[in-house]
Scaffold this active site. Structure first.
Site, mmCIF file in Angstrom:
data_model
loop_
_atom_site.group_PDB
_atom_site.id
_atom_site.type_symbol
_atom_site.label_atom_id
_atom_site.label_comp_id
_atom_site.label_asym_id
_atom_site.label_seq_id
_atom_site.Cartn_x
_atom_site.Cartn_y
_atom_site.Cartn_z
ATOM 1 N N TRP A 325 0.835 -1.202 0.000
ATOM 2 C CA TRP A 325 0.000 0.000 0.000
ATOM 3 C C TRP A 325 0.868 1.251 0.000
ATOM 4 O O TRP A 325 0.531 2.263 -0.614
ATOM 5 C CB TRP A 325 -0.917 -0.009 1.219
ATOM 6 C CG TRP A 325 -1.778 1.230 1.357
ATOM 7 C CD1 TRP A 325 -3.035 1.405 0.864
ATOM 8 C CD2 TRP A 325 -1.453 2.447 2.037
ATOM 9 N NE1 TRP A 325 -3.506 2.650 1.175
ATOM 10 C CE2 TRP A 325 -2.553 3.316 1.900
ATOM 11 C CE3 TRP A 325 -0.333 2.892 2.743
ATOM 12 C CZ2 TRP A 325 -2.573 4.596 2.452
ATOM 13 C CZ3 TRP A 325 -0.340 4.170 3.281
ATOM 14 C CH2 TRP A 325 -1.456 5.010 3.141
ATOM 15 N N HIS A 326 2.017 1.183 0.694
ATOM 16 C CA HIS A 326 2.867 2.366 0.825
ATOM 17 C C HIS A 326 3.585 2.729 -0.464
ATOM 18 O O HIS A 326 3.942 3.892 -0.658
ATOM 19 C CB HIS A 326 3.897 2.159 1.949
ATOM 20 C CG HIS A 326 3.323 2.346 3.319
ATOM 21 N ND1 HIS A 326 2.662 1.350 3.988
ATOM 22 C CD2 HIS A 326 3.308 3.425 4.130
ATOM 23 C CE1 HIS A 326 2.264 1.812 5.167
ATOM 24 N NE2 HIS A 326 2.632 3.061 5.279
ATOM 25 N N GLY A 327 3.835 1.777 -1.320
ATOM 26 C CA GLY A 327 4.532 2.136 -2.545
ATOM 27 C C GLY A 327 4.800 0.953 -3.445
ATOM 28 O O GLY A 327 4.823 -0.201 -3.000
#
Length: 480
Positions: A325-327
């Site tokens: 989700w973060h990257g």
């Protein structure tokens, strides 16, 4: 539009004045003002992506209305699937297309096959991960009949695009935030004063701590092969404070600004670096995301109700998805896996629900055991942050390997005394205010007014003289 910009310094008072002095008696006009203001706020980056927010808003509004009228469960499931697939489809295309294309290319190359998927130059819409999860919470809760579908489109559209938390959270649940747009708001001086203090502290975290640390972190990570192990350790520690000051600073400003308009947003950080184990850390770090995954992914997968295999599987799924989700980079996936490996032993031993209170609750100093637990947890967190900050897995591995070399005992080549002194002051204030929602919320409430206000003015003066305002540095989580 950045919180730490001159544009926002003009934008916020104008919206505040119109909200309370022009449209105070009409809730629909207040909501419409917030909706227009939110679209201006977001469109300041790139007006083209307003169509993306508008499309998601209209889609989920219509699906929610249709889902409420549908009598057959099959129809309701298809409507929910449509919302989930379209929203995640947009997120997957804009954020992960090139990542998966490159990963497939590397995988086939490993087996001696050559493929050339088409790479596309894609601009990532700011905050798409945040507002996508927010709209998904609405569709899922309407499907589960936990929430009545929105009847007023303006209220729903304002919920989706509410400018204080639009681009970097907190990720609000529809059950919590949406009903607040239906209720008449009255100006509350105490709530606004509390919000102003939280905004002040958020700016201190951002421009004094995060942005000052960022300059040294960037130099150390970009040239890590040239520095001693002691400098690399310092770089990892400074990045830990950079990302905490940056992200929790945004959350503080967002929550504080919302309070100025009479809204209550959920708490997103609860002094995570004072945690005594990794399970406690994840109860205190990015609370809105971790609880979102818990409620909408972990529990539907079976949570910890099944056997040992299911517990391990679900834990890794949650942390790996959180990392992704973060990257769109394998560094984030590994960062998630490392946190899973640290969390799993606690869960399997039944200790993941220990340490539910604040460390040294009601006391000025922790015990030696508590201090050791906090330092160990912080150290493990800093090691994992290296993968989060590194540009590649190879870089992260090399960086950590170089941290454990004989040069660990030499004096760091980079040693910014002024910045480290500010970080030490920051930690001290956070420790003294750790039992509040934010550090200076209740600090000095029993002091005489001149002394108490002296603290607030002192924070403001530090922001003015010690803050880093170069190029209005963006918040780290805007890229997610």
């Amino acid at each position: 539009m950045l919180f730490n910009s001159l544009d926002f310094a003009i934008f916020l008072p104008l919206v505040f004045f119109c909200y309370w002095f022009v449209f105070q008696k009409n809730i629909k006009q207040q909501n419409l003002l917030l909706l227009v203001s939110s679209y201006v706020f977001y469109g300041w980056w790139d007006w083209r992506f307003l169509s993306l927010i508008l499309f998601s808003t209209v889609l989920d509004y219509l699906i929610g209305r249709r889902m409420d009228k549908a009598e057959q469960e099959t129809t309701r499931k298809w409507l929910l699937a449509c919302s989930v697939l379209v929203n995640l489809g947009f997120l997957g295309f804009f954020k992960y297309y090139n990542f998966f294309a490159d990963s497939f290319t590397e995988m086939f190359s490993f087996f001696g096959q050559s493929i050339h998927p088409r790479a596309i130059s894609i601009v990532l819409p700011v905050g798409i991960s945040f507002y996508t999860f927010q709209t998904l919470s609405y569709s899922i809760d309407v499907y589960k009949r936990k929430l009545e579908p929105a009847r007023d489109f303006v209220s729903f559209a304002t919920f989706v695009s509410f400018f204080p938390q639009l681009v970097a959270g907190p990720i609000e649940r529809a059950t919590h935030l949406l009903p607040q747009f239906y209720r008449r708001r009255k100006f509350d001086y105490m709530l606004a004063a509390d919000g102003t203090k939280q905004i002040l502290w958020g700016f201190f975290k951002k421009v004094v701590i995060a942005d000052n640390c960022a300059e040294y972190v960037n130099v150390i990570f970009q040239n890590y092969q040239e520095y001693s192990a002691s400098t690399l350790v310092l770089g990892a520690v400074m990045f830990a404070f950079q990302i905490y000051g940056d992200f929790s600073g945004y959350s503080d400003i967002a929550i504080g600004v919302s309070r100025l308009f009479g809204f209550d947003l959920m708490k997103n950080f609860a002094f995570p670096y004072f945690s005594r184990d990794m399970a406690e850390f994840w109860r205190r770090w990015h609370i809105s995301l971790s609880t979102w995954f818990r409620d909408y992914l972990y529990i539907p997968l079976g949570g910890s109700r099944g056997g040992l295999g299911m517990k391990i599987r679900n834990t890794f799924i949650i942390f790996l998805v959180s990392g992704l989700w973060h990257g769109a980079n394998w560094t984030f996936v590994i960062w998630g896996a490392l946190n899973a490996l640290c969390f799993l032993p606690l869960m399997l031993a039944g200790k993941n629900r220990h340490n539910l209170d604040q460390v040294a609750q009601g006391k000025l100093f922790p015990t030696f055991k508590e201090a050791g637990q906090v330092l160990l947890t912080f150290g493990v967190t800093c090691l994992a942050w290296v993968f989060f900050r590194a540009e590649s897995v190879t870089m992260a591995v090399d960086y950590i390997a170089n941290m454990f070399s004989p040069s660990l005992l030499v004096k760091p080549e980079v040693f910014p005394v002024r910045i480290l002194a500010l970080v030490a002051l920051f930690v001290a204030i956070e420790w003294l205010g750790k039992e509040g929602d934010f550090a200076i919320q209740s600090l000095g409430l029993k002091w005489r007014r001149p002394l108490r206000y002296g603290v607030y003015y002192g924070v403001f003066i530090l922001i003015y003289f010690a803050g880093n305002f170069s190029d209005e540095i963006e918040f780290i989580y805007f890229q997610f």
